[in-house]
Every structure is written in C-alpha cells, then in structure tokens.
Design a protein around this motif. Structure first.
Motif, short mmCIF file in Angstrom:
data_model
loop_
_atom_site.label_atom_id
_atom_site.label_comp_id
_atom_site.label_asym_id
_atom_site.label_seq_id
_atom_site.Cartn_x
_atom_site.Cartn_y
_atom_site.Cartn_z
N ALA A 1 0.53 -1.51 0.14
CA ALA A 1 0.48 0.31 0.39
C ALA A 1 1.26 1.06 0.17
O ALA A 1 0.47 2.43 -0.82
CB ALA A 1 -1.14 0.08 1.17
N GLU B 1 0.55 4.11 -2.83
CA GLU B 1 0.95 5.14 -2.69
C GLU B 1 1.86 6.08 -3.05
O GLU B 1 1.36 7.61 -3.30
CB GLU B 1 1.00 5.57 -0.90
CG GLU B 1 0.65 6.62 -0.22
CD GLU B 1 0.82 6.41 1.22
OE1 GLU B 1 0.02 6.04 2.07
OE2 GLU B 1 1.94 6.68 1.38
N HIS C 1 0.55 10.33 -3.77
CA HIS C 1 0.09 10.24 -2.52
C HIS C 1 1.56 10.97 -1.34
O HIS C 1 1.83 10.37 -1.92
CB HIS C 1 -0.76 9.48 -2.45
CG HIS C 1 -2.10 8.85 -3.27
ND1 HIS C 1 -3.02 10.29 -3.59
CD2 HIS C 1 -2.07 8.64 -3.54
CE1 HIS C 1 -3.85 9.81 -4.55
NE2 HIS C 1 -3.24 9.21 -4.86
N ASP D 1 -0.28 8.72 4.62
CA ASP D 1 -1.32 8.56 4.49
C ASP D 1 -2.22 8.13 5.07
O ASP D 1 -2.02 6.89 5.47
CB ASP D 1 -2.84 8.55 2.84
CG ASP D 1 -3.77 8.74 3.51
OD1 ASP D 1 -4.63 9.07 4.38
OD2 ASP D 1 -4.62 8.38 2.37
N ASN E 1 -4.86 4.83 4.74
CA ASN E 1 -4.31 4.21 3.87
C ASN E 1 -3.56 3.37 4.29
O ASN E 1 -3.91 1.73 4.38
CB ASN E 1 -3.79 4.21 2.64
CG ASN E 1 -2.76 3.91 1.73
OD1 ASN E 1 -3.42 2.80 0.89
ND2 ASN E 1 -1.54 3.80 2.11
N ARG E 2 -2.92 3.47 5.35
CA ARG E 2 -1.89 2.62 6.29
C ARG E 2 -2.73 1.71 7.49
O ARG E 2 -2.56 1.06 7.10
CB ARG E 2 -0.97 3.20 6.98
CG ARG E 2 -0.21 3.97 5.53
CD ARG E 2 1.37 4.68 5.46
NE ARG E 2 1.79 5.06 4.96
CZ ARG E 2 3.48 5.78 4.67
NH1 ARG E 2 4.31 5.42 5.29
NH2 ARG E 2 3.60 6.19 3.54
N LEU F 1 -13.00 1.35 4.29
CA LEU F 1 -12.59 0.65 3.57
C LEU F 1 -12.31 -0.09 3.66
O LEU F 1 -12.32 -1.56 2.87
CB LEU F 1 -10.74 1.13 3.94
CG LEU F 1 -10.77 2.42 2.99
CD1 LEU F 1 -9.87 3.62 3.18
CD2 LEU F 1 -10.65 2.86 0.85
N HIS G 1 -13.04 -4.08 1.40
CA HIS G 1 -12.02 -3.95 0.55
C HIS G 1 -12.26 -5.48 -0.44
O HIS G 1 -11.35 -6.19 -1.01
CB HIS G 1 -11.31 -4.40 1.75
CG HIS G 1 -10.50 -5.49 1.98
ND1 HIS G 1 -12.10 -5.89 3.83
CD2 HIS G 1 -9.99 -7.18 2.48
CE1 HIS G 1 -12.10 -6.54 3.92
NE2 HIS G 1 -10.38 -7.87 3.21
N GLU H 1 -13.35 7.64 -0.57
CA GLU H 1 -12.76 6.64 -0.62
C GLU H 1 -12.04 6.15 -1.56
O GLU H 1 -11.36 5.02 -1.38
CB GLU H 1 -13.32 5.56 0.22
CG GLU H 1 -14.03 6.45 1.92
CD GLU H 1 -12.51 7.41 2.32
OE1 GLU H 1 -11.72 7.06 2.00
OE2 GLU H 1 -12.90 8.09 3.03
N ARG I 1 -8.43 5.45 -2.06
CA ARG I 1 -7.58 4.63 -1.11
C ARG I 1 -8.08 2.88 -1.69
O ARG I 1 -7.39 2.10 -1.01
CB ARG I 1 -8.20 4.78 -0.35
CG ARG I 1 -8.04 6.56 0.37
CD ARG I 1 -8.04 7.01 1.53
NE ARG I 1 -7.19 7.95 2.21
CZ ARG I 1 -7.69 8.84 3.34
NH1 ARG I 1 -9.18 8.75 3.10
NH2 ARG I 1 -6.88 9.65 3.65
N MET J 1 -6.29 1.55 -3.95
CA MET J 1 -4.90 1.28 -3.27
C MET J 1 -4.89 0.17 -2.56
O MET J 1 -4.29 -0.96 -2.09
CB MET J 1 -4.77 2.28 -3.08
CG MET J 1 -4.18 3.48 -3.93
SD MET J 1 -2.83 4.58 -2.61
CE MET J 1 -4.25 5.47 -2.02
N LEU J 2 -5.46 -0.20 -1.88
CA LEU J 2 -6.02 -1.49 -0.89
C LEU J 2 -6.56 -2.65 -1.54
O LEU J 2 -5.64 -3.95 -1.49
CB LEU J 2 -7.31 -0.84 0.36
CG LEU J 2 -7.57 -2.19 1.37
CD1 LEU J 2 -6.41 -2.11 2.27
CD2 LEU J 2 -9.21 -1.62 2.00
#
Length: 468
Positions: A266, A270, A275, A278, A281-282, A336, A340, A366, A369, A372-373
């Motif tokens: 992730a 990012e 980006h 974040d 995100n993490r 998220l 997911h 979101e 994000r 990315m996830l």
C-alpha cells in the motif's frame, strides 16, 4: 561539518549571545543526529545553563519573534530569519527531572551540566551535543558509534529509561523504522519485560507514536517489534491476534505476515500514484483482515472467514475510537475494510455498467484509497493468478474512467433531487421523500442516466405501485 557551516549564521550568533552573558549553550539531540546523517532541517534544538527567564530575555535580543508556551518545562521558542531561510528554534534549560512510578510526567527539575542533561534523553543517538562557543563535540554515551553502527541503545539502563518514560518503548519502534536501525538486545528484553508499563501512558500519546511509526517510509520492522515485545497487546491487541496458527495442511496463509506485506504494498502504491503519506491508507492496509480471527471456520478441507469484512469494520471502529483517532479517520478506515472484498465478487467475471456504478457509489470519497487497498491486498505467489487479478482490476479502473467520462460518476446522484421529488409526488419533507430518493439512486445505478421527463414517469410508476 557541512551541515554546521550551513547553519553557522544562526548558531554562531546565538552562541556568542549566550556565551557573552556567561552561559553555556549547545546544539543537542535530534538536531545533532540529523546533522551527522546529513538530513538536518530548519528546526533546531538547543540546551543551555541559562534559566528560562534568562533564556527568554536573550532570545528577545536575538529575534523579535519568541514564545514561552513551554516555559514551565524550561523551553523558550523563537523564529529566526537569516539569509533567506527561516529557522524554528527551541532552547531548553539543562534538565535533571525526577520521575514517579505511577506517572510518565516528570517533576521538572533543572540541572547544572550537559552530561546530566544528556543521560535523561531517550537514546544515545539523541544524546549528543555540540558546544556553540567552542564547537566541541559532546558524546558521553557513545551515540556517534551507535549512529555509525545503526544501533538503538539507551544512555542509562533501558530499565531505568523505560521506567522513567514508558513511551520511549514506542519511540524505539518508531526510530528503528525511521532510521532503519537495529534495537539492541538489552533494549528489546526490557521492552518485553516492561510492556505493561505502557498502560500509564495516555491513549493520545500512544496514538501519536503509532501514527508517527505508520507514516515512516518503512514501518514494517517497527510494527513487528511492537508485536514481538508484547507492547501491541496493550493497545492494539487485534494486530497480534492475526498470528493465527497455520494448520498442518496449510489451508490458509499467515494472516499477520500477509497484513504486513499489504502495508508494504500500500505504501509503494501510495508513492507510485503520487500521494503523500496517508494514515487512513496505512491503517486500512494493516488492519483490513482483523475480522478474520473471529470468523475463522474449518469446512472440510478448507478454512473460511465469511463476513470478516463486516466484522472487521466493526472491530476497527471500536479500536480506533479507543485510540482517540479523529472521527473522519475512523469512518474512512472502517468503510475501506467493509468494502475491501467487493472487487473479488467480480474479479472472475465481467463487470456490468450497473456493477461499476454501484462500486463507485458505495466507495464514494474513498474510491482512490479503495483502489490502492484492493491492489495491495493481492499477495499471492502464484504469478498467473497475480497477473489475472492485476489485469482484472486494471480493467475495472478503465471501466470506471470510461463511465465517469460519460456519466459524471464522481457525482453519482439520482435523476431528480429532493425538491423535484416533493413537487412530482406532492409530498412534504419526510421519510417518504428519502425512500423515493433511494429508489431513484438505485435506478440510476442500475440503468444509467435518463431524461428528466422519463425520470418523472418512473417515479410516478414506483409511487403508484408502492401505494397500490
């Protein structure tokens, strides 16, 4: 030396000012460490033999911009402009604090020597100083050697250091991650033996350290250190709980190690997508599977985690609230985690326009994000499967972009707004207007945009059927 020359216009003038007044003053702590590493910024920390009142008076001669918010702890702040640069300065009187076992907040006491001040600091790499008058390097506890060797040690024994301030145990994890250093064995042992002492620290301070750790470039080792020493059990028990025993048939992967890998990936995404670091995100990457321990079931030859997304969203909400994270962070992370798995319901099939709209609608703000996830969550070693999943998600993102260009998906709304609904149906504000709005939004999602007159007919038909 290059770093010292760069800040010479500031430290030379400051040094002369304090020395002429009969005081010692040193560049200290993280400023010296970062200078040695070649990464010194514009925040400079100093320590002095001068009292807080004397320091404040001298700094007012040095710059017109000073503040005394930390004066009761011996710290006076200042802002200095020099040669086009702006420096934020903090000068603190030598400290010799006394700690009590029931609190990490010291009884403030001022010291009379630089060595006594340095021994109360957290790690040897932060316990070095430079005398501004003589430029002598002061390193009574071997910080330079530890910096060169990449080792984190404490100036006093780790037991004394952590007993004084248990938050230093979390700082060990953050500095290990930020600097890429190894924590010395005696420090790790003390962290294990004294983990429960972190309980006296406020959740706000714990959250700040956890956030600082997660926002480093490579937090994995620091996170793992907190789990290995038992510290994570004290404030984030859902994370070590992911260390599910893998049965002899290896019917599921190591969820904990998988989560660390998802965090790594992730962070890479990012950066690749431009980006800034974040925390949402993490946190979502690290904790996306925290619902698995509660939902694990063995069904014949395989293991299942049905609804771990829903359970995980509830667990993460409770935990992040307990850690005093802001409401918007809690809601975003929970959303998220709840979403997911959504992509995997379609990953082996084709996405209809309705499915794409629904995915975008449910993700809302979101969406990026979630991209990315979902991508980071692919950790399979099967290259063929990994390639198939990557291509499927690339196709989904392409479909989203395509439909967005046609239909303004980023602002997905029903065909008619609330005022129009009330006019068409002759309603006043209330629950029925909300139900009509929800119906039109679902119709928009399923069928795409339609002209306003057609939307009016669809709404009237729904209303007539509903009231039949």
């Amino acid at each position: 030396m290059q770093e010292l020359l760069r800040i010479a216009p500031v430290i030379d003038d400051l040094g002369r000012l304090f020395t002429d007044a009969g005081h010692e003053i040193y560049l200290v702590g993280g400023s010296v460490r970062d200078a040695l590493l070649g990464v010194l910024g514009h925040d400079l920390d100093f320590t002095t033999s001068a009292s807080p009142d004397q320091t404040e008076a001298l700094l007012k001669q040095f710059t017109p911009t000073t503040w005394a918010i930390g004066k009761e702890f011996g710290t006076i702040g200042a802002l200095k402009k020099s040669d086009g640069a702006q420096w934020q300065i903090e000068v603190t009187t030598f400290r010799a604090d006394v700690y009590r076992s029931e609190s990490r907040k010291p009884e403030v006491a001022f010291g009379d020597s630089i060595d006594g001040d340095l021994i109360r600091r957290d790690f040897t790499v932060n316990a070095m100083a430079i005398n501004l008058a003589t430029k002598a390097f002061v390193d009574p506890y071997g910080g330079l050697d530890d910096l060169a060797d990449g080792i984190l040690r404490t100036p006093s024994t780790p037991e004394v250091s952590f007993s004084d301030d248990p938050l230093r145990m979390l700082r060990a994890a953050r500095f290990a991650a930020r600097l890429g250093f190894t924590v010395s064995p005696d420090v790790v042992t003390a962290m294990k033996d004294m983990a429960e002492r972190i309980d006296i620290v406020s959740v706000e301070r714990i959250q700040a350290e956890l956030t600082g750790l997660l926002l480093t470039d490579e937090p994995r080792e620091g996170i793992d250190l907190l789990v290995r020493t038992g510290l994570a059990d004290r404030f984030l028990p859902e994370l070590p709980a992911l260390q599910l025993e893998v049965d002899e048939h290896a019917r599921h992967k190591d969820v904990y190690q998988h989560s660390l890998t998802v965090l790594d990936q992730a962070i890479e995404l990012e950066k690749a997508r431009g980006h800034e670091p974040d925390i949402v995100n993490r946190l979502a990457a690290l904790l996306h599977d925290i619902g698995k321990p509660a939902t694990r079931r063995f069904e014949g030859a395989k293991v299942t985690f049905h609804h771990h997304d829903v359970v995980g969203a509830k667990l993460v909400t409770k935990r992040l609230k307990a850690l005093s994270y802001p409401t918007h962070v809690v809601k975003s992370v929970a959303k998220l985690i709840d979403l997911h798995l959504r992509f995997h319901g379609y990953s082996d099939g084709s996405w209809s326009d309705a499915a794409v709209r629904r995915y975008v609608r449910d993700a809302g703000d979101e969406l990026e994000r979630l991209h990315m996830l979902t991508r980071a969550d692919c950790t399979t070693r099967n290259r063929q499967r990994a390639t198939r999943l990557r291509r499927a998600y690339e196709e989904l993102e392409w479909r989203i972009d395509e439909l967005a260009a046609q239909e303004e998906l980023d602002a997905l709304r029903p065909h008619l707004d609330g005022t129009q609904i009330m006019e068409v149906l002759g309603l006043k504000p209330g629950r029925e207007v909300g139900q009509a709005y929800a119906f039109l939004l679902e119709h928009r999602t399923e069928h795409g945009p339609i002209p306003e007159d057609e939307a009016v007919e669809v709404l009237r038909a729904w209303w007539a059927e509903r009231n039949a």
